[in-house]
Structures are given as structure tokens and as C-alpha cells.
Design a protein around this motif. Sequence first.
Motif, PDB file in Angstrom:
ATOM      1  N   LEU A  44       2.989   5.371  -7.784  1.00  0.00           N
ATOM      2  CA  LEU A  44       2.055   6.076  -8.661  1.00  0.00           C
ATOM      3  C   LEU A  44       2.300   7.576  -8.644  1.00  0.00           C
ATOM      4  O   LEU A  44       2.181   8.245  -9.680  1.00  0.00           O
ATOM      5  CB  LEU A  44       0.619   5.776  -8.250  1.00  0.00           C
ATOM      6  CG  LEU A  44       0.116   4.388  -8.625  1.00  0.00           C
ATOM      7  CD1 LEU A  44      -1.264   4.161  -8.042  1.00  0.00           C
ATOM      8  CD2 LEU A  44       0.088   4.222 -10.121  1.00  0.00           C
ATOM      9  N   GLY A  45       2.648   8.114  -7.483  1.00  0.00           N
ATOM     10  CA  GLY A  45       2.980   9.537  -7.411  1.00  0.00           C
ATOM     11  C   GLY A  45       4.230   9.862  -8.206  1.00  0.00           C
ATOM     12  O   GLY A  45       4.300  10.893  -8.876  1.00  0.00           O
TER      13      GLY A  45
ATOM     14  N   ALA B 296       0.834  -1.202   0.000  1.00  0.00           N
ATOM     15  CA  ALA B 296       0.000   0.000   0.000  1.00  0.00           C
ATOM     16  C   ALA B 296       0.870   1.254   0.000  1.00  0.00           C
ATOM     17  O   ALA B 296       0.597   2.211  -0.740  1.00  0.00           O
ATOM     18  CB  ALA B 296      -0.935  -0.008   1.202  1.00  0.00           C
TER      19      ALA B 296
ATOM     20  N   ALA C 170       3.179   1.252  -3.420  1.00  0.00           N
ATOM     21  CA  ALA C 170       2.424   1.439  -4.665  1.00  0.00           C
ATOM     22  C   ALA C 170       1.895   2.858  -4.784  1.00  0.00           C
ATOM     23  O   ALA C 170       1.912   3.437  -5.884  1.00  0.00           O
ATOM     24  CB  ALA C 170       1.270   0.442  -4.725  1.00  0.00           C
ATOM     25  N   SER C 171       1.455   3.457  -3.683  1.00  0.00           N
ATOM     26  CA  SER C 171       0.984   4.839  -3.762  1.00  0.00           C
ATOM     27  C   SER C 171       2.136   5.789  -4.058  1.00  0.00           C
ATOM     28  O   SER C 171       1.986   6.744  -4.820  1.00  0.00           O
ATOM     29  CB  SER C 171       0.270   5.239  -2.475  1.00  0.00           C
ATOM     30  OG  SER C 171       1.171   5.217  -1.395  1.00  0.00           O
ATOM     31  N   ALA C 172       3.310   5.526  -3.476  1.00  0.00           N
ATOM     32  CA  ALA C 172       4.476   6.353  -3.774  1.00  0.00           C
ATOM     33  C   ALA C 172       4.924   6.158  -5.216  1.00  0.00           C
ATOM     34  O   ALA C 172       5.343   7.117  -5.882  1.00  0.00           O
ATOM     35  CB  ALA C 172       5.612   6.018  -2.813  1.00  0.00           C
TER      36      ALA C 172
END
Length: 142
Positions: free
Chosen positions: A104-105, A97, A100-102
Motif C-alpha cells: 500500500l505504501g 501484514a 500488504a502494508s508495504a
Amino acid sequence: MIFLYAFLILMAIVAPLALVYHRVRTGHRGKAPLIANICCFFGMTLVIAGVFLSQGASAASEAAVAANPDAIATGMGYLSAALSVGICSIGGGVAVAASASAALGALSENENLFGKSLIFVGLAEGLALYGLLIGFMIISKL
């Protein structure tokens, strides 16, 4: 007797929820009483489970130990396998979590970082696979 227990448990759920509903309808906040209701319900559930399950479990465990002296070691082995898989899966989920968010950023700013970010997400997923592998190794030794 069991119907009385079921009725008491049902009333322990319904009565506080009715009070929370009444507070919300009259314009008061219902968040704190709802949280207290949920905490009390799960606490009561744990106490009831401990009381009812402890009686038969002690007799069953004494009979199992008398029949098989290695029963405790086998049970601990299964428990350790389950804990290794479960804890590693939770840790892998948290790591995926975050990474993956980092990723995508970072991809939204620079598309050339796809390969590097994919490696970090894959490393986080590998944690859950390592836990599963350890669980299989523990079970194979039992």
C-alpha cells in the motif's frame, strides 16, 4: 468442594483488579499491577489445569494404549497436522501484514506497481495454504 475452587479463582481475579482500580482512582499508575495480575492469573490457570487434567488423562491414555497400540502414533499425527496448519497460518498472517502494508505504501507513490505488489502478497498467503495442504496430507495418512 468445586464451589470453593470457583470462589477462590473468582477472588484471585476480583481482588487484584479492585486494588488496581483503587490505585488508579488515587492517582497512581495502574499499568504494572494490571500486567502482574494478568500474568499471575494465567499462570495460576495453567497450574490448575495441569493439576486437574493430569489425573484423568493418565488413566484414559493407559486404557487407550492398551486397547489400541497405535493410539500414540495417531495422536501425534493429529497433533502434527494441527501444528502445521496453525504455525503456517500465523506465519502467513504476519507475512501478509508486512507485505500488504508495504504494498500500500508503494502504491501510494507509484500506481504502476500494483501487479508486482499483488504477487508478494499472494506469496505470503500461499504459506498458509501450504500448511493447510500439509495438514490434509498428514491426516490422510492416518
